[in-house]
Design a protein around this motif. Structure first.
Motif, mmCIF file in Angstrom:
data_model
loop_
_atom_site.group_PDB
_atom_site.id
_atom_site.type_symbol
_atom_site.label_atom_id
_atom_site.label_comp_id
_atom_site.label_asym_id
_atom_site.label_seq_id
_atom_site.Cartn_x
_atom_site.Cartn_y
_atom_site.Cartn_z
ATOM 1 N N LEU A 178 0.840 -1.200 0.000
ATOM 2 C CA LEU A 178 0.000 0.000 0.000
ATOM 3 C C LEU A 178 0.877 1.253 0.000
ATOM 4 N N GLY A 179 1.931 1.219 0.806
ATOM 5 C CA GLY A 179 2.829 2.364 0.901
ATOM 6 C C GLY A 179 3.526 2.645 -0.417
ATOM 7 N N GLY A 180 3.872 1.575 -1.145
ATOM 8 C CA GLY A 180 4.529 1.757 -2.437
ATOM 9 C C GLY A 180 3.636 2.528 -3.398
ATOM 10 N N VAL A 181 2.340 2.197 -3.373
ATOM 11 C CA VAL A 181 1.397 2.902 -4.245
ATOM 12 C C VAL A 181 1.305 4.374 -3.841
ATOM 13 N N TYR A 182 1.171 4.609 -2.550
ATOM 14 C CA TYR A 182 1.105 5.997 -2.074
ATOM 15 C C TYR A 182 2.370 6.749 -2.491
ATOM 16 N N ALA A 183 3.515 6.081 -2.371
ATOM 17 C CA ALA A 183 4.785 6.746 -2.681
ATOM 18 C C ALA A 183 4.809 7.193 -4.138
ATOM 19 N N LEU A 184 4.367 6.315 -5.034
ATOM 20 C CA LEU A 184 4.389 6.671 -6.460
ATOM 21 C C LEU A 184 3.519 7.893 -6.744
ATOM 22 N N VAL A 185 2.351 7.926 -6.087
ATOM 23 C CA VAL A 185 1.465 9.066 -6.322
ATOM 24 C C VAL A 185 2.036 10.311 -5.641
ATOM 25 N N ALA A 186 2.589 10.116 -4.463
ATOM 26 C CA ALA A 186 3.121 11.253 -3.697
ATOM 27 C C ALA A 186 4.229 11.968 -4.466
ATOM 28 N N LEU A 187 5.003 11.200 -5.248
ATOM 29 C CA LEU A 187 6.115 11.813 -5.983
ATOM 30 C C LEU A 187 5.622 12.908 -6.919
ATOM 31 N N GLY A 188 4.489 12.664 -7.557
ATOM 32 C CA GLY A 188 3.951 13.664 -8.479
ATOM 33 C C GLY A 188 3.598 14.957 -7.762
ATOM 34 N N TYR A 189 2.990 14.822 -6.578
ATOM 35 C CA TYR A 189 2.660 16.029 -5.812
ATOM 36 C C TYR A 189 3.928 16.785 -5.456
ATOM 37 N N THR A 190 4.893 16.030 -4.963
ATOM 38 C CA THR A 190 6.065 16.665 -4.397
ATOM 39 C C THR A 190 6.918 17.310 -5.491
ATOM 40 N N MET A 191 7.021 16.655 -6.648
ATOM 41 C CA MET A 191 7.848 17.216 -7.722
ATOM 42 C C MET A 191 7.248 18.510 -8.245
ATOM 43 N N VAL A 192 5.926 18.495 -8.444
ATOM 44 C CA VAL A 192 5.274 19.705 -8.951
ATOM 45 C C VAL A 192 5.349 20.818 -7.915
ATOM 46 N N TYR A 193 5.145 20.442 -6.644
ATOM 47 C CA TYR A 193 5.232 21.467 -5.613
ATOM 48 C C TYR A 193 6.641 22.047 -5.580
ATOM 49 N N GLY A 194 7.623 21.178 -5.674
ATOM 50 C CA GLY A 194 9.005 21.628 -5.619
ATOM 51 C C GLY A 194 9.315 22.630 -6.717
ATOM 52 N N ILE A 195 8.744 22.427 -7.871
ATOM 53 C CA ILE A 195 9.161 23.256 -8.994
ATOM 54 C C ILE A 195 8.321 24.513 -9.167
ATOM 55 N N ILE A 196 7.005 24.431 -8.897
ATOM 56 C CA ILE A 196 6.225 25.678 -9.018
ATOM 57 C C ILE A 196 5.377 25.969 -7.779
ATOM 58 N N GLN A 197 5.681 25.319 -6.674
ATOM 59 C CA GLN A 197 4.973 25.574 -5.406
ATOM 60 C C GLN A 197 3.464 25.486 -5.589
ATOM 61 N N LEU A 198 3.028 24.499 -6.351
ATOM 62 C CA LEU A 198 1.588 24.319 -6.558
ATOM 63 C C LEU A 198 1.171 22.949 -6.023
ATOM 64 N N ILE A 199 0.092 22.936 -5.256
ATOM 65 C CA ILE A 199 -0.494 21.655 -4.872
ATOM 66 C C ILE A 199 -1.408 21.258 -6.014
ATOM 67 N N ASN A 200 -0.969 20.306 -6.780
ATOM 68 C CA ASN A 200 -1.670 19.947 -8.009
ATOM 69 C C ASN A 200 -2.819 18.997 -7.703
ATOM 70 N N PHE A 201 -3.975 19.572 -7.377
ATOM 71 C CA PHE A 201 -5.104 18.747 -6.963
ATOM 72 C C PHE A 201 -5.548 17.790 -8.056
ATOM 73 N N ALA A 202 -5.235 18.098 -9.292
ATOM 74 C CA ALA A 202 -5.678 17.233 -10.387
ATOM 75 C C ALA A 202 -4.845 15.953 -10.465
ATOM 76 N N HIS A 203 -3.819 15.843 -9.623
ATOM 77 C CA HIS A 203 -2.924 14.686 -9.737
ATOM 78 C C HIS A 203 -3.651 13.369 -9.439
ATOM 79 N N GLY A 204 -4.547 13.382 -8.454
ATOM 80 C CA GLY A 204 -5.302 12.167 -8.132
ATOM 81 C C GLY A 204 -6.108 11.689 -9.330
ATOM 82 N N GLU A 205 -6.585 12.619 -10.130
ATOM 83 C CA GLU A 205 -7.396 12.254 -11.301
ATOM 84 C C GLU A 205 -6.519 11.664 -12.403
ATOM 85 N N ILE A 206 -5.273 12.121 -12.469
ATOM 86 C CA ILE A 206 -4.347 11.543 -13.444
ATOM 87 C C ILE A 206 -4.113 10.069 -13.085
ATOM 88 N N PHE A 207 -3.987 9.838 -11.793
ATOM 89 C CA PHE A 207 -3.845 8.475 -11.277
ATOM 90 C C PHE A 207 -5.048 7.628 -11.705
#
Lengths: 254, 305, 374
Positions: free
Chosen positions: B14-43
Motif C-alpha cells: 500500500l505504501g509503495g502505491v502511495y509513494a508513487l502518487v506522492a512523488l507527483g505532488y512533491t515534484m510539482v510542488y518543488g518546482i512551481i509551489q503548486l499543490i496539483n489537486f488534479a494529480h489524483g485524477e491523473i492516477f
C-alpha cells in the motif's frame, strides 16, 4: 568574432525611466567596463542584454542579429553568459553540477534518452562532464569539483559563478561586480583571470566598482549616470572627463 | 511473528502505491509551489486506460499468450498517455497563470480536478470497471507469510521506477535542470534552461508515475471507479507533506510510512480498521508539530525538484 | 393576418399549452445517481422508468396523456437527499420512488411527508424507515431485522458455525445489520471473535483480512453497502487465504460483484428477498427493463414500487394521497420482485432467502421458512 551592439536602448518600469537611449558596443576581443554611481543603470543593462527585462525602445544586436525580445535561454544559446552581483549559485548542487547545468543549452538528449541511458546520452553526459571540469580548471576550482556550492568559501563561490558562465561556451561574458568582497590578492587573481578569458577569444563586459580593476583590465570604459550614457572611451580619457568626475562627486555628497 | 510479517508486506504494498502518487505532488510542488489537486485524477485516468487496454488485449487472447508483454505494454502506454494528459493540463490550466497569485493557480487546480473527474464519469460511466484479473491471483506461501505475485509485482515496479527517477533527477542533465529550476527559476533561465519545458517535463514524469500506480491499483484490487483518485490522492498528498513537500526521497519515505501506519493500526488496534485514517493523519500532525518542514525537510534544497 | 387574429391565435396556443401541462402526471425518484452507490442508484431510476414504460404500454393512466419522471440524485447523503426532496415538492410530484440509503431516505421522507407526498422505498431496509408513524411511507423491500434473522438461521442450521467474525463499513444500513447479527450470534451461543469496521470507499482490506485469516473463524459476516467494495474484499480474502464461509446481504447483490471479483466470488452466500423469476410479472419487468441492461439488485423493487404507485393512482382515479394510500393497501398484486400486499404501517413483508454465487450467477440456495435447500 562576436559583436554586441546596443543602439538607443531605453527601459522604463511604469513611470520610472531606468535607461534613456543608451548606445555602446562591445567589439570582438574587447574588455569593456560599465561604471557609474549606484542606481546608474549598470545591472539594468545586463538584464536587458540577457533578456530578463523587456526594452521599451532601441535595439540590442548580437552578430548583426536583433536579440532584444528573445527569451533568456535563447540569448544564452546565442553565446551571452553572465554572473551576478550577489552570488546566485544553485547552492545545493556540487560545483561541477553547477557548471554542467549551464551546458544545458548545448546538449540535446530528451527525457526518454535520459531515463534509458542511451549510448548517445551517456557520451553526451561524459562530454558535458569533461567540459565542466575544464571550466572549473580554468578558474582554479578543479580540486573542489564535488564540493557542494554553499560550502565553498566566498572567494571560490565568485569563481564558480564565472566558471558556470564559461560552462555554456559563451562568446561574450557579462561579469557583474566580480571583485565585490574580494581581498586585494584575490582581486589581482581575478584581473589576471579576466585577461585570460579575453585571450581565449571571449568578449568581456564588466560592471565593477573597484577602479583599480577597471582601469587595469579595460580596453574601454562606458560611464552611465541616471540611465544615461555620459561618456565612453579609453580608461585614461574617461578618468579625466569632467562630466564623469561630477557624476561621481555628486553621488558622493548624497 | 508471521502475522506481523504478513501485515508488513501488506503495508509495504500500500505504501509503495502511495509513494508513487506522492512523488507527483512533491515534484510539482518543488518546482512551481503548486499543490496539483488534479494529480489524483491523473492516477485514476491511468487506472482506466489500463482497464481499457488490458480488457481489449484479453478479448484478443493476448493476455493468455503473452501476459507479461501485455502488462508491460499497457503500463508503458498508460504512462505515456497520462504524461501527455498532465502536460496538457499544465498548459491549459496552470501555464497561463504563471504570473498570477498562487491562490489563482490553486483554484485552477481544484477546478481541473473536478473537470477531469466528471470527464471520467461521463465517458466511462459511474459503475466500477472490472480489471481482467485472472492472471493476478497467484502467489506463494513462505514461512507462513502469503505473498501474492501482484504484491511482488507492485513492489518490483515501484522500486524500479524509484531507481529510474533517482537516476533521472540526480544523474542526468534534465534532472539537473529540474533541480536548478526548483531552486531559482530566473537564474536557471539565465544559464540557458527553458523553464517552461522543464516544468512541463516535471508534470509529465509525475503523471507517468501516477499512471503506473493507477494500473497497479486496478490490477491489485480488481477494479477502478471514476472517483478512485480522491482518497489515494489525499493520502499521497499527506505522504508528500509528511516527507517534506518538494523532497523526492521524503515523498517515498512518507508514502511508505502512511501505508504502514494504516495497515498496522488496522492490524493491531482493536476495531482499528475504523480509525486507520485517523492514525495516519495523527502521525502526520505529530511529525509536523516537531518537524514543521516534514521528515526530510531539513535539507529541503538538496533533493528538491 | 390582422393583429386581432394573431392575438387570438396566440391565446388559443396558450390555452392548448395549458391543457397539455395539466395532462402530465409527475412522479419522482430519489436515489444516489453519483458517488459510491451510483450503480444501485441508477438501477432504481431505471426500474422506475421501466415501470412508467410498462404502464404507458398498457394504455397509461386515464386523464393523463403523459407520465413524467423527475429522477433526483440523493447521493446517499442526508443533506442532498433533503434538497432533492424539496425539489420534488416544488415540482409537485404526486409520489416518489426512493431512496436508497436508509440514512438518506429517513430525512427525505420527513420533507415529503410535510407535503403529503407518498414515498415508496425499494431499497431502504432499516427498521426506522416505517417505524416513525409517517402516513405515506411505504416499503417494497424487506427489513434488516428479518434479514439478520434469516442470516443467523442459516449460519446456525446449515453452516453449523461456532465462531464468527463480523466486518461492516459503518453506514446506518451496514452497521445496523452487523449489530443485529452480533446480538443474535451472542444469543445463539456463537463466539463473536471480533466486530471490526472499515471505511466506505476503502480499497485495501489486507490488514483486517490478515487478522481474519489468523483468527480462522467459521463464518465471516461481511456487511458492506456497496457491491464493488464487496468484490474487492472477496478478491483480497481469496488472496490472503481466508477460508471462512462468507455471508453478505442485499447491498452487495449486484452483477457487479461477479464482474469484478470473478471466481473469487464463487461460493459466497447472501441474504436477499426471494424473487420468482418464472412469474409473468417478472418476465414483463424484464422486457420493460431490457433497454437498461442487466437488472441490478433493486431494479425489480423500484419497478414494483413505481408500478404499485401508478396502479393505485389509476385505480383511485385521483392523485389525492389519502386515496392513493387506500388503493395501495387494498391492492394485492404479484409484482416482479414478490407478492406485494401493503400493511397499514407501510410494510409489504420480508421474504429473505439465502442465495449463493455459483458459476458467476446468484442462485437460490436455502429457504429459512421451510428450512430446505432449493
Amino acid at each position: 568574432m562576436a559583436h554586441l551592439c546596443l543602439t538607443d536602448v531605453s527601459v522604463h518600469f511604469g513611470g520610472l525611466q531606468a535607461l534613456t537611449e543608451v548606445s555602446f558596443d562591445l567589439r570582438p576581443g574587447e574588455i569593456v567596463s560599465l561604471i557609474g554611481p549606484n542606481g546608474a543603470g549598470k545591472t539594468t543593462i545586463f538584464n536587458v542584454i540577457t533578456g530578463v527585462y523587456k526594452i521599451s525602445g532601441g535595439v540590442v544586436a548580437y552578430d548583426g542579429q536583433t536579440i532584444s525580445g528573445l527569451r533568456p535561454h535563447h540569448i544564452l544559446a546565442r553565446g551571452i553568459a553572465r554572473t551576478f552581483q550577489n552570488i546566485r549559485l544553485f547552492t545545493a548542487m556540487t560545483a561541477l553540477e553547477n557548471v554542467m547545468v549551464a551546458r544545458h543549452c548545448r546538449t540535446r538528449s530528451g527525457v526518454i534518452g535520459s531515463v534509458l541511458r542511451t549510448g548517445c546520452q551517456r557520451a553526451e553526459e561524459r562530454a558535458v562532464r569533461e567540459r565542466g571540469m575544464a571550466a572549473l580548471d580554468f578558474v582554479g576550482l578543479a580540486a573542489h569539483a564535488d564540493a557542494v556550492a554553499k560550502n565553498l568559501p566566498y572567494g571560490l563561490q565568485r569563481r564558480l559563478e564565472i566558471a558556470r558562465a564559461l560552462g555554456s561556451d559563451p562568446t561574450t561574458i557579462l561579469l557583474d561586480e566580480p571583485a565585490a568582497g574580494l581581498n586585494p590578492s584575490e582581486s589581482r587573481e581575478l584581473m589576471e583571470m579576466i585577461q585570460r578569458i579575453a585571450k581565449t577569444g571571449v568578449n568581456v563586459l564588466l560592471v565593477e566598482h573597484d577602479m583599480s580593476v577597471v582601469m587595469n583590465v579595460s580596453h574601454r570604459v562606458v560611464v552611465l549616470d541616471h540611465g544615461v550614457c555620459i561618456c565612453q572611451g579609453a580608461p585614461a580619457e574617461v578618468r579625466s572627463n569632467p562630466a564623469v568626475i561630477e557624476a561621481y562627486l555628486g553621488s558622493e555628497t548624497d | 511473528m508471521d502475522y506481523l510479517f504478513q501485515q508488513l508486506i501488506n503495508g509495504l504494498t500500500l505504501g509503495g502505491v502511495y509513494a508513487l502518487v506522492a512523488l507527483g505532488y512533491t515534484m510539482v510542488y518543488g518546482i512551481i509551489q503548486l499543490i496539483n489537486f488534479a494529480h489524483g485524477e491523473i492516477f485514476a485516468a491511468g487506472g482506466y486506460l489500463g482497464v481499457i487496454l488490458l480488457s481489449y488485449m484479453a478479448s484478443q487472447g493476448l493476455m493468455d499468450s503473452h501476459p507479461w508483454f501485455g502488462l508491460a505494454f499497457a503500463l508503458i502506454l498508460a504512462m505515456g498517455y497520462c504524461a501527455m494528459l498532465a502536460m496538457a493540463v499544465e498548459k491549459v490550466a496552470y501555464k497561463p497563470l504563471r504570473q498570477s497569485s498562487r491562490l489563482s493557480v490553486l483554484l485552477s487546480a481544484l477546478g481541473m480536478s473536478i473537470f477531469l473527474q466528471n470527464g471520467l464519469m461521463l465517458t466511462q460511466g459511474v459503475y466500477d470497471k472490472a480489471y481482467p484479473t485472472e492472471f493476478t491471483h497467484g502467489g506463494f506461501e513462505w514461512l507462513g507469510v502469503r505473498v501474492s505475485y501482484m504484491q511482488i509485482g507492485i513492489l518490483a515496479v515501484t522500486a524500479l521506477l524509484l531507481v529510474l527517477l533517482n537516476t533521472l533527477v540526480f544523474k542526468t542533465r534534465i534532472g539537473k535542470a529540474m533541480r536548478a529550476t526548483a531552486q531559482d527559476k530566473v537564474m536557471s533561465a539565465l544559464v540557458g534552461i527553458h523553464s517552461d519545458k522543464v516544468i512541463s517535463t516535471t508534470f509529465a514524469i509525475g503523471a507517468a508515475l501516477a499512471a503506473a500506480a493507477g494500473i497497479m491499483v486496478g490490477l491489485y484490487y480488481g477494479s477502478v471507479r471514476y472517483d478512485m483518485g480522491f482518497v489515494p490522492g489525499i493520502k499521497a498528498f499527506a505522504a508528500a507533506v509528511l516527507g517534506g513537500i518538494g523532497n523526492i526521497t521524503g515523498a517515498m519515505i512518507g508514502g511508505l510510512i502512511i501505508g504502514m501506519v494504516e495497515i498496522l493500526a488496522a492490524a493491531y488496534i482493536p476495531a482499528g480498521g475504523e480509525y486507520k485514517d485517523v492514525f495516519a493523519f495523527v502521525i502526520l500532525i505529530g511529525v509536523l508539530y516537531f518537524m514543521p518542514t516534514g521528515i526530510m525537510g531539513e535539507n529541503v534544497d538538496d533533493t528538491r525538484v | 393576418m390582422s393583429a386581432k387574429r394573431v392575438i387570438l391565435t396566440l391565446v388559443a396556443m396558450c390555452l392548448m399549452a395549458g391543457t397539455a401541462t395539466a395532462a402530465t402526471l409527475k412522479i419522482g425518484s430519489l436515489s444516489p445517481l453519483t458517488g459510491s452507490y451510483a450503480a444501485d442508484g441508477n438501477d432504481i431510476a431505471n426500474g422506475t422508468r421501466a415501470a412508467i414504460a410498462a404502464i404507458e404500454k398498457e394504455g397509461g393512466i386515464p386523464g393523463f396523456d403523459k407520465i413524467e419522471l423527475f429522477a433526483e440524485d440523493s447521493a446517499c447523503d442526508p443533506r442532498q437527499a433533503v434538497a432533492a426532496a424539496n425539489k420534488l415538492v416544488n415540482e409537485k410530484v404526486v409520489g416518489v420512488v426512493g431512496a436508497y440509503c436508509s440514512s438518506a431516505t429517513i430525512p427525505a421522507s420527513e420533507t415529503l411527508a410535510e407535503a403529503d407526498i407518498p414515498m415508496l422505498t425499494p431499497a431502504s431496509t432499516s427498521e426506522k424507515v416505517t417505524e416513525r408513524g409517517l402516513p405515506y411511507m411505504f416499503r417494497v423491500c424487506g427489513r434488516d431485522d428479518d434479514q439478520s434473522i434469516a442470516a443467523m438461521k442459516f449460519i446456525k442450521d446449515v453452516l453449523k458455525a461456532k465462531t464468527i467474525f463480523i466486518v461492516d463499513d459503518k453506514t446506518t444500513y451496514s452497521q445496523g445489520l452487523a449489530d443485529n447479527v452480533e446480538k443474535l450470534a451472542n444469543k445463539e451461543g456463537l463466539k463473536v471473535i471480533a466486530h471490526d469496521h472499515v471505511n466506505q470507499g476503502d480499497k485495501d482490506f489486507s490488514a483486517v483480512l490478515t487478522k481474519i485469516k489468523d483468527a480462522k473463524p467459521d463464518v465471516l459476516y461481511m456487511s458492506l453497502q456497496n457491491s464493488a467494495s464487496g468484490a474487492l474484499m472477496l478478491i483480497q480474502a481469496k488472496r490472503a487465504g481466508v477460508t471462512a464461509a462468507i455471508i453478505g446481504q442485499d447491498a452487495v447483490y449486484h452483477p457487479q460483484l461477479m464482474e469484478i471479483a470473478k471466481d473469487a466470488a464463487e461460493g459466497m452466500y447472501l441474504t436477499f428477498g426471494y424473487i420468482d423469476e418464472e412469474t409473468p410479472s417478472y418476465k414483463k419487468f424484464l422486457a420493460a427493463y431490457e433497454k437498461f441492461g442487466k437488472p441490478g439488485a433493486y431494479s425489480a423493487y423500484a419497478y414494483d414500487a413505481a408500478y404499485s404507485l401508478l396502479s393505485a393512482i389509476k385505480a383511485a382515479k385521483s392523485t389525492d394521497p389519502a386515496k392513493i394510500k387506500a388503493e395501495l393497501i387494498k391492492g394485492d398484486m404479484q409484482g416482479a420482485s414478490k407478492k406485494i400486499k401493503f400493511q397499514a404501517n407501510g410494510e409489504s413483508g420480508s421474504n429473505y432467502i439465502i442465495r449463493v454465487v455459483k458459476d458467476g450467477k446468484f442462485a437460490n440456495f436455502w429457504d429459512p421458512q421451510t428450512g430446505k435447500k432449493y
